[in-house]
Scaffold this motif. Structure first.
Motif, PDB file in Angstrom:
ATOM      1  N   UNK A  52       0.824  -1.208   0.000  1.00  0.00           N
ATOM      2  CA  UNK A  52       0.000   0.000   0.000  1.00  0.00           C
ATOM      3  C   UNK A  52       0.858   1.258   0.000  1.00  0.00           C
ATOM      4  N   UNK A  53       2.163   1.072  -0.148  1.00  0.00           N
ATOM      5  CA  UNK A  53       3.062   2.213  -0.118  1.00  0.00           C
ATOM      6  C   UNK A  53       3.345   2.717   1.281  1.00  0.00           C
ATOM      7  N   UNK A  54       3.145   1.859   2.293  1.00  0.00           N
ATOM      8  CA  UNK A  54       3.361   2.243   3.687  1.00  0.00           C
ATOM      9  C   UNK A  54       4.603   1.531   4.214  1.00  0.00           C
ATOM     10  N   UNK A  55       5.555   2.300   4.723  1.00  0.00           N
ATOM     11  CA  UNK A  55       6.776   1.739   5.299  1.00  0.00           C
ATOM     12  C   UNK A  55       6.674   1.776   6.818  1.00  0.00           C
ATOM     13  N   UNK A  56       6.813   0.609   7.442  1.00  0.00           N
ATOM     14  CA  UNK A  56       6.755   0.508   8.895  1.00  0.00           C
ATOM     15  C   UNK A  56       8.064  -0.028   9.441  1.00  0.00           C
ATOM     16  N   UNK A  57       8.376   0.422  10.640  1.00  0.00           N
ATOM     17  CA  UNK A  57       9.470  -0.162  11.408  1.00  0.00           C
ATOM     18  C   UNK A  57       8.901  -1.379  12.130  1.00  0.00           C
ATOM     19  N   UNK A  58       9.584  -2.544  12.109  1.00  0.00           N
ATOM     20  CA  UNK A  58       9.036  -3.717  12.812  1.00  0.00           C
ATOM     21  C   UNK A  58       8.671  -3.446  14.263  1.00  0.00           C
ATOM     22  N   UNK A  59       9.391  -2.533  14.924  1.00  0.00           N
ATOM     23  CA  UNK A  59       9.088  -2.221  16.323  1.00  0.00           C
ATOM     24  C   UNK A  59       7.784  -1.446  16.485  1.00  0.00           C
ATOM     25  N   UNK A  60       7.196  -1.027  15.365  1.00  0.00           N
ATOM     26  CA  UNK A  60       5.902  -0.338  15.412  1.00  0.00           C
ATOM     27  C   UNK A  60       4.740  -1.317  15.341  1.00  0.00           C
ATOM     28  N   UNK A  61       5.022  -2.582  15.109  1.00  0.00           N
ATOM     29  CA  UNK A  61       3.994  -3.622  14.947  1.00  0.00           C
ATOM     30  C   UNK A  61       3.938  -4.477  16.202  1.00  0.00           C
ATOM     31  N   UNK A  62       2.745  -4.632  16.757  1.00  0.00           N
ATOM     32  CA  UNK A  62       2.544  -5.413  17.977  1.00  0.00           C
ATOM     33  C   UNK A  62       1.524  -6.510  17.681  1.00  0.00           C
ATOM     34  N   UNK A  63       1.915  -7.764  17.874  1.00  0.00           N
ATOM     35  CA  UNK A  63       1.028  -8.892  17.612  1.00  0.00           C
ATOM     36  C   UNK A  63       0.104  -9.100  18.808  1.00  0.00           C
ATOM     37  N   UNK A  64      -1.181  -9.380  18.511  1.00  0.00           N
ATOM     38  CA  UNK A  64      -2.174  -9.532  19.574  1.00  0.00           C
ATOM     39  C   UNK A  64      -3.070 -10.727  19.292  1.00  0.00           C
ATOM     40  N   UNK A  65      -4.021 -10.963  20.178  1.00  0.00           N
ATOM     41  CA  UNK A  65      -4.987 -12.053  19.970  1.00  0.00           C
ATOM     42  C   UNK A  65      -6.240 -11.556  19.261  1.00  0.00           C
ATOM     43  N   UNK A  66      -6.172 -10.380  18.646  1.00  0.00           N
ATOM     44  CA  UNK A  66      -7.301  -9.866  17.876  1.00  0.00           C
ATOM     45  C   UNK A  66      -7.511  -8.388  18.100  1.00  0.00           C
ATOM     46  N   UNK A  67      -8.145  -7.739  17.132  1.00  0.00           N
ATOM     47  CA  UNK A  67      -8.346  -6.290  17.210  1.00  0.00           C
ATOM     48  C   UNK A  67      -9.254  -5.895  18.367  1.00  0.00           C
ATOM     49  N   UNK A  68     -10.260  -6.704  18.662  1.00  0.00           N
ATOM     50  CA  UNK A  68     -11.210  -6.357  19.713  1.00  0.00           C
ATOM     51  C   UNK A  68     -10.505  -6.134  21.047  1.00  0.00           C
ATOM     52  N   UNK A  69      -9.581  -7.023  21.397  1.00  0.00           N
ATOM     53  CA  UNK A  69      -8.856  -6.892  22.658  1.00  0.00           C
ATOM     54  C   UNK A  69      -8.055  -5.596  22.703  1.00  0.00           C
ATOM     55  N   UNK A  70      -7.299  -5.354  21.631  1.00  0.00           N
ATOM     56  CA  UNK A  70      -6.438  -4.177  21.634  1.00  0.00           C
ATOM     57  C   UNK A  70      -7.222  -2.879  21.593  1.00  0.00           C
ATOM     58  N   UNK A  71      -8.370  -2.875  20.910  1.00  0.00           N
ATOM     59  CA  UNK A  71      -9.195  -1.664  20.872  1.00  0.00           C
ATOM     60  C   UNK A  71      -9.669  -1.267  22.267  1.00  0.00           C
ATOM     61  N   UNK A  72      -9.863  -2.258  23.130  1.00  0.00           N
ATOM     62  CA  UNK A  72     -10.208  -1.961  24.515  1.00  0.00           C
ATOM     63  C   UNK A  72      -8.985  -1.677  25.360  1.00  0.00           C
ATOM     64  N   UNK A  73      -7.951  -2.493  25.200  1.00  0.00           N
ATOM     65  CA  UNK A  73      -6.763  -2.371  26.036  1.00  0.00           C
ATOM     66  C   UNK A  73      -5.965  -1.097  25.781  1.00  0.00           C
ATOM     67  N   UNK A  74      -6.034  -0.562  24.557  1.00  0.00           N
ATOM     68  CA  UNK A  74      -5.277   0.647  24.229  1.00  0.00           C
ATOM     69  C   UNK A  74      -5.669   1.820  25.129  1.00  0.00           C
ATOM     70  N   UNK A  75      -6.869   1.748  25.699  1.00  0.00           N
ATOM     71  CA  UNK A  75      -7.352   2.838  26.545  1.00  0.00           C
ATOM     72  C   UNK A  75      -6.542   2.977  27.823  1.00  0.00           C
ATOM     73  N   UNK A  76      -5.749   1.964  28.163  1.00  0.00           N
ATOM     74  CA  UNK A  76      -4.850   2.084  29.305  1.00  0.00           C
ATOM     75  C   UNK A  76      -3.891   3.256  29.141  1.00  0.00           C
TER      76      UNK A  76
END
Length: 400
Positions: free
Chosen positions: A95-119
């Protein structure tokens, strides 16, 4: 003295939307056992196609490794193995997007992280969500006691609301392609939201769980939009892309330059995850890596096309009946206006009881959904055709 509770939980609806749907279906089945086997479910967005063979084989191989002393792995990195982060990074380059691997966090699904990010955010922050909305955005903020304001959508704006000066929000939730409406923002629309966030110091929480259904020149990632790295965190999931609804794997992208005040949100999220999360299993992550392989992508595209074909069966029916809808073309969801001016829960009950088809009442997603209804393309071809045959017959009787 005794422990005090978080009283914000008492403000939530007693029943989650899909729990209420399940209750109504169960009640109907108990009263109508002779026809309960004719029920066709087109409500909850769960997939029906099995995991691609390439993914399964990768998981079998990884399971074998776990059974040998030389290749056994214990605790993995909480933020994910490098091999999967690299596969995702390469995917974004399409998509023409360059990411640093340290910017990517693996999770058990988007739903969990969408809630947990509020921390990471103050509970005094004001939150903006579009209405209709995926209930998790609202409920997780209500649990923390945050003030929530709504950006209303309707037929007038194609269920794609744009920024307005009256929106004074610190956190903005956007989902494109949208759940539940299936509507997708073009580049101009997302640019307006990014510019608005930059002007107001807001953070956009961008849910890209359905990006794999996009065709044509629509953004797959908010980071395709200039300036987004300064204001946005992106969430994605393999649930719909690769059938991981039961396998559980997703990822969150937090730019390493994203800061507010003295806090670097990338470092804060890393600290949060290493404290509260033990990571996704090695076996699952090897399966997820295979999702992005050449063979895996080929198999996955076949499954996605299967669902697109179902969506076309549904939208062709809507077109034939002259029913207004959004979605279906870049999304597995079809958001339709209830025929006969029915309330969405009334329409749900009638559709269930008269033709044994289940969808999702739009009212469960917010005030703007009161007279709308969501159908999903996550069924079989045969069930989708039969459901639409019944739907057409039902609507024809309803509007006589």
């Amino acid at each position: 003295m005794s422990a005090s509770i978080n009283e914000n939980f008492l403000k939530l609806n007693e029943s989650y939307l899909f729990s209420e749907i399940a209750r109504r279906i169960r009640t109907w089945q108990e009263s109508n056992p002779e026809v309960s086997d004719k029920l066709i479910r087109m409500g909850i967005g769960d997939v029906t196609r099995p995991l691609p063979k390439t993914v399964v084989n990768a998981m079998i191989k990884a399971a074998g490794e776990m059974g040998e002393p030389e290749t056994f792995r214990g605790y993995g990195p909480e933020q994910g193995y490098d091999f999967l982060k690299e596969a995702i990074r390469n995917y974004y380059t399409k998509f023409g997007v360059e990411l640093n691997p340290d910017e990517i966090f693996i999770s058990d699904g988007a739903k969990s992280d969408l809630g947990n990010i509020l921390d990471l955010f103050d509970k005094k922050n004001t939150v903006l969500v579009t209405d209709p909305v995926y209930p998790v955005y609202v409920d997780t903020n209500m649990m923390d006691g945050r003030k929530i304001i709504l950006a209303m959508s309707s037929e007038d704006n194609g269920f794609l609301p744009l920024p307005s000066p009256e929106y004074k929000a610190d956190i903005i939730y956007l989902c494109s392609p949208n759940n539940p409406t299936g509507a997708v923002y073009n580049r101009e629309g997302l640019q307006k939201w990014v510019d608005f966030a930059r002007e107001n110091g807001s953070i956009i929480l961008f849910d890209a769980a359905y990006e794999c259904f996009i065709t044509g020149d629509y953004p797959h990632s908010i980071y395709e939009i200039p300036g987004a790295r300064e204001v946005a965190i992106e969430f994605c999931s393999l649930s719909k892309k690769a059938g991981f609804t039961g396998t559980r794997c997703g990822y969150t992208v937090v730019p390493d330059t994203l800061t507010r005040g003295e806090g670097n949100l990338n470092k804060m999220w890393l600290r949060r995850q290493t404290t509260k999360f033990n990571g996704v299993s090695y076996i699952t992550q090897r399966g997820a890596e295979a999702v992005f392989s050449q063979e895996g992508e080929k198999e996955i595209e076949e499954n996605i096309q299967y669902y697109r074909d179902n969506a076309k069966i549904i939208t062709d029916t809507m077109d034939k009946l002259g029913i207004y809808y959004t979605g279906g073309k870049n999304s597995p969801y079809i958001w339709l206006k209830c025929p006969g001016d029915l309330d969405s829960w009334d329409f749900f009950d009638k559709l269930l009881k008269e033709v044994y088809v289940v969808g999702t009442p739009g009212a469960g997603f917010g005030k703007s959904g009161t007279n709308f209804f969501r159908l999903t393309a996550f069924s079989t071809h045969d069930n989708t055709r039969e459901a639409m045959r019944r739907f057409e017959e039902f609507v024809s009787q309803l509007v006589k």
